[in-house]
Design an enzyme around this catalytic site. Structure first.
Site, PDB file in Angstrom:
ATOM      1  N   CYS A 272       0.894  -1.259   0.014  1.00  0.00           N
ATOM      2  CA  CYS A 272       0.051  -0.047  -0.116  1.00  0.00           C
ATOM      3  C   CYS A 272       0.862   1.111   0.164  1.00  0.00           C
ATOM      4  O   CYS A 272       0.978   1.936  -1.002  1.00  0.00           O
ATOM      5  CB  CYS A 272      -0.863   0.075   1.171  1.00  0.00           C
ATOM      6  SG  CYS A 272      -1.927  -1.426   1.137  1.00  0.00           S
TER       7      CYS A 272
HETATM    8  N1  NAD Z   1      -2.532  -5.954   1.965  1.00  0.00           N
HETATM    9  C1  NAD Z   1      -3.119  -4.910   2.907  1.00  0.00           C
HETATM   10  O1  NAD Z   1      -2.666  -4.654   3.935  1.00  0.00           O
HETATM   11  C2  NAD Z   1      -4.167  -3.974   2.221  1.00  0.00           C
HETATM   12  C3  NAD Z   1      -4.746  -2.892   3.030  1.00  0.00           C
HETATM   13  C4  NAD Z   1      -5.720  -2.161   2.510  1.00  0.00           C
HETATM   14  C5  NAD Z   1      -5.908  -2.202   0.934  1.00  0.00           C
HETATM   15  N2  NAD Z   1      -5.104  -3.125   0.186  1.00  0.00           N
HETATM   16  C6  NAD Z   1      -5.523  -3.202  -0.928  1.00  0.00           C
HETATM   17  O2  NAD Z   1      -6.443  -4.334  -1.315  1.00  0.00           O
HETATM   18  C7  NAD Z   1      -6.285  -4.890  -2.752  1.00  0.00           C
HETATM   19  C8  NAD Z   1      -6.075  -6.527  -2.547  1.00  0.00           C
HETATM   20  O3  NAD Z   1      -4.785  -6.457  -1.767  1.00  0.00           O
HETATM   21  P1  NAD Z   1      -4.305  -7.657  -1.019  1.00  0.00           P
HETATM   22  O4  NAD Z   1      -3.184  -7.259  -0.278  1.00  0.00           O
HETATM   23  O5  NAD Z   1      -5.338  -8.542  -0.512  1.00  0.00           O
HETATM   24  O6  NAD Z   1      -3.797  -8.705  -2.511  1.00  0.00           O
HETATM   25  P2  NAD Z   1      -3.322 -10.076  -2.520  1.00  0.00           P
HETATM   26  O7  NAD Z   1      -2.360 -10.319  -3.636  1.00  0.00           O
HETATM   27  O8  NAD Z   1      -3.022 -10.563  -1.267  1.00  0.00           O
HETATM   28  O9  NAD Z   1      -4.811 -10.770  -2.938  1.00  0.00           O
HETATM   29  C9  NAD Z   1      -5.388 -10.665  -4.099  1.00  0.00           C
HETATM   30  C10 NAD Z   1      -6.035 -11.984  -4.590  1.00  0.00           C
HETATM   31  O10 NAD Z   1      -6.576 -11.455  -5.741  1.00  0.00           O
HETATM   32  C11 NAD Z   1      -6.513 -12.802  -6.679  1.00  0.00           C
HETATM   33  N3  NAD Z   1      -7.016 -12.219  -8.077  1.00  0.00           N
HETATM   34  C12 NAD Z   1      -6.073 -11.739  -8.764  1.00  0.00           C
HETATM   35  N4  NAD Z   1      -6.901 -11.461  -9.989  1.00  0.00           N
HETATM   36  C13 NAD Z   1      -8.069 -12.128  -9.833  1.00  0.00           C
HETATM   37  C14 NAD Z   1      -9.285 -12.162 -10.578  1.00  0.00           C
HETATM   38  N5  NAD Z   1      -9.384 -11.555 -11.866  1.00  0.00           N
HETATM   39  N6  NAD Z   1     -10.236 -12.654 -10.012  1.00  0.00           N
HETATM   40  C15 NAD Z   1     -10.360 -13.306  -8.868  1.00  0.00           C
HETATM   41  N7  NAD Z   1      -9.202 -13.446  -8.146  1.00  0.00           N
HETATM   42  C16 NAD Z   1      -8.267 -12.653  -8.667  1.00  0.00           C
HETATM   43  C17 NAD Z   1      -5.220 -13.035  -6.331  1.00  0.00           C
HETATM   44  O11 NAD Z   1      -4.905 -14.454  -6.847  1.00  0.00           O
HETATM   45  C18 NAD Z   1      -4.941 -12.835  -4.837  1.00  0.00           C
HETATM   46  O12 NAD Z   1      -5.362 -14.130  -4.218  1.00  0.00           O
HETATM   47  C19 NAD Z   1      -5.302  -4.068  -3.280  1.00  0.00           C
HETATM   48  O13 NAD Z   1      -6.039  -3.028  -4.123  1.00  0.00           O
HETATM   49  C20 NAD Z   1      -4.453  -3.360  -2.192  1.00  0.00           C
HETATM   50  O14 NAD Z   1      -3.780  -2.114  -2.642  1.00  0.00           O
HETATM   51  C21 NAD Z   1      -4.403  -3.943   0.737  1.00  0.00           C
END
Ligand code: NAD
Length: 439
Positions: A272
């Site tokens: 992030c």
């Molecule tokens: N990790 C954090 O602390 C955090 C906090 C706030 C916001 N975010 C935001 O949340 C979002 C997700 O982050 P995350 O850390 O969970 O990512 P992540 O990589 O841990 O998880 C994302 C998941 O989405 C899946 N994916 C990708 N393309 C896909 C599709 N077309 N259909 C279905 N699944 C699909 C991936 O395989 C993965 O399992 C991002 O935008 C991030 O910026 C993350």
């Protein structure tokens, strides 16, 4: 139609579909299951779906027992099958939003998810984007793809943006305990999204549009990036003057108003804070404006690994040792304490620089037993080393990059000949302080 969905939400018979079962999606499932909803979990990663079906978790703060209970109680059905997206009444999109190689927003995961939804969309569904992104994404990217289905937002379907504020590794805040901001494409979308989150989340704050909700998230993360850059810059100044920046911040935070503490470190990490501000920079460029604060913060923060390695070289030099050939063990490759997430971790920057200077490098991380393969880093295969007294005393230097709670810092200082601390992790160690250097 919206009324029917609202009723299903209120009596918890609405089926909640969560798309992207990563660090954000899985805790969100936990919140909705706890609230009494049945969830469908969608991901394109077979390994994750198989793990969940077998009752295993792949995220440290969600236990395998919890996942097992969801599966056995039929509260979660994980699937790779996107044709089942129509079964959910509500779809929450939690897919990655990274940067491209040229540091522009890479929305390909959001777009492909939107196309999968559009292919099976039916009237009455509520779709909420949770992935972090720049203001206007919901209206200009998500909605046009969804409307290719022939259905119209606010008439047939409902669309909102609600940013995820997950703080991995923070035991005080689970997804259910963090207030949620919601901005819908119209009054009906906002009302439905608000009704949904109110069932599972401690507090919901409706705002006037998706753009406000999108901008809110980017403001929160940019605020952190800029303030961390400020203390990182002050660290380099105060170091030169022999003033301990951590002591300064701890003194300043006794002011009961107008000051929030931020702490310096070896650089920025995670999915992030190093990434999201550049979404705003890109947007500003499109508007013909510059975001100088953000650019400057990025510049300062990205120089921190160089600063740490320079200081480490000086500390070894004081002992008559070069970096080349010195045995250096880096502690913590996760980007912050008590998480198992190494994405964008500054530890990789430190490791690359130390290897380039010829260090005999090892690492330890209780949460990351082997280095993952990474697109942007060229590091050899390495495994986490056990921190025995023999191992520690055989090092020329131990570099604390991440201050995991599992570390016994008194033990580490007792046995290592030189400890370079980038997190003030050794502040409570009393014996052997002459071996500690802050950087
Ligand atoms: N990790 C954090 O602390 C955090 C906090 C706030 C916001 N975010 C935001 O949340 C979002 C997700 O982050 P995350 O850390 O969970 O990512 P992540 O990589 O841990 O998880 C994302 C998941 O989405 C899946 N994916 C990708 N393309 C896909 C599709 N077309 N259909 C279905 N699944 C699909 C991936 O395989 C993965 O399992 C991002 O935008 C991030 O910026 C993350």
């Amino acid at each position: 139609m919206g009324t029917e969905l609202e009723q299903r939400i209120r009596d918890k018979t609405a089926r909640v579909g969560i798309i992207g079962l990563g660090y954000v999606g899985l805790p969100l499932i936990s919140a909705f299951v706890e609230a009494g909803f049945r969830c469908l979990g969608f991901d394109v990663d077979q390994v994750k779906i198989d793990a969940l079906l077998a009752g295993r978790s792949y995220i440290k703060h969600i236990s395998g027992t919890e996942v097992q209970q969801w599966i056995e109680g039929q509260q979660l059905e994980p699937t790779l099958d996107m044709s089942r997206l129509h079964e959910a009444d509500v779809l929450l999109i939690c897919v990655p939003t990274p940067l491209s190689d040229s540091r522009d927003p890479d929305l390909r995961y959001v777009e492909s998810t939107a196309r999968s939804i559009a292919a099976v969309l039916r009237p009455g569904q509520l779709i909420v984007l949770e992935s972090t992104t720049y203001p206007t994404t919901t209206r200009d990217v998500l909605v046009p793809i969804l409307e290719q289905s022939g259905l119209t937002v606010e008439q047939d379907i409902y669309v909102a943006y609600s940013p995820e504020r997950e703080d991995p590794g923070n035991p005080d805040y689970s997804a259910a305990g963090i207030p949620k901001v919601v901005g819908g494409m119209g009054a009906a979308s906002t009302r439905l999204a608000q009704a949904l989150y109110e069932q599972a989340i401690v507090q919901v704050i409706p705002v006037s549009s998706p753009e406000v909700a999108e901008a809110c998230k980017i403001l929160e993360n940019t605020y952190r990036a800029v303030n961390i850059a400020l203390v990182n810059e002050l660290k380099t100044l105060f170091d030169r003057m022999d003033i301990d920046v951590w002591e300064v911040v701890d003194a300043a935070k006794t002011k009961p108003f107008g000051f929030q503490p931020f702490y310096p470190g070896p650089g920025l990490g995670g999915h992030c804070i190093p990434i999201d501000p550049f979404y705003l920079t890109w947007l500003a460029r499109k508007q013909g404006l510059a975001t100088r604060f953000i650019e400057l913060a990025g510049e300062v923060n990205s120089q921190m690994p160089d600063y740490v390695v320079t200081r480490l070289g000086e500390f070894l030099n004081d002992l008559g040792k070069p970096i080349r050939g010195s045995r250096i063990c880096l502690l913590g490759v996760a980007y912050k304490k008590d998480v198992d997430d190494p994405r964008e971790s500054p530890s990789f920057e430190l490791m690359e620089r130390l290897l380039a200077r010829g260090a005999d490098l090892t690492y330890n991380d209780p949460h990351i037993p082997a280095l993952p393969s990474m697109r942007h880093h060229n590091l050899p295969d390495m495994k986490s080393q056990e921190l025995t007294p023999e191992f520690l005393s055989a090092q020329d230097c131990v570099l604390i990059a991440t201050d995991h709670s599992d570390y016994d810092f008194a033990f580490i200082v007792e046995h290592a000949p030189l400890v370079i601390d980038t997190r003030n992790a050794t502040q409570h160690v009393t014996a052997g302080r002459d071996k500690i250097r802050k950087a």
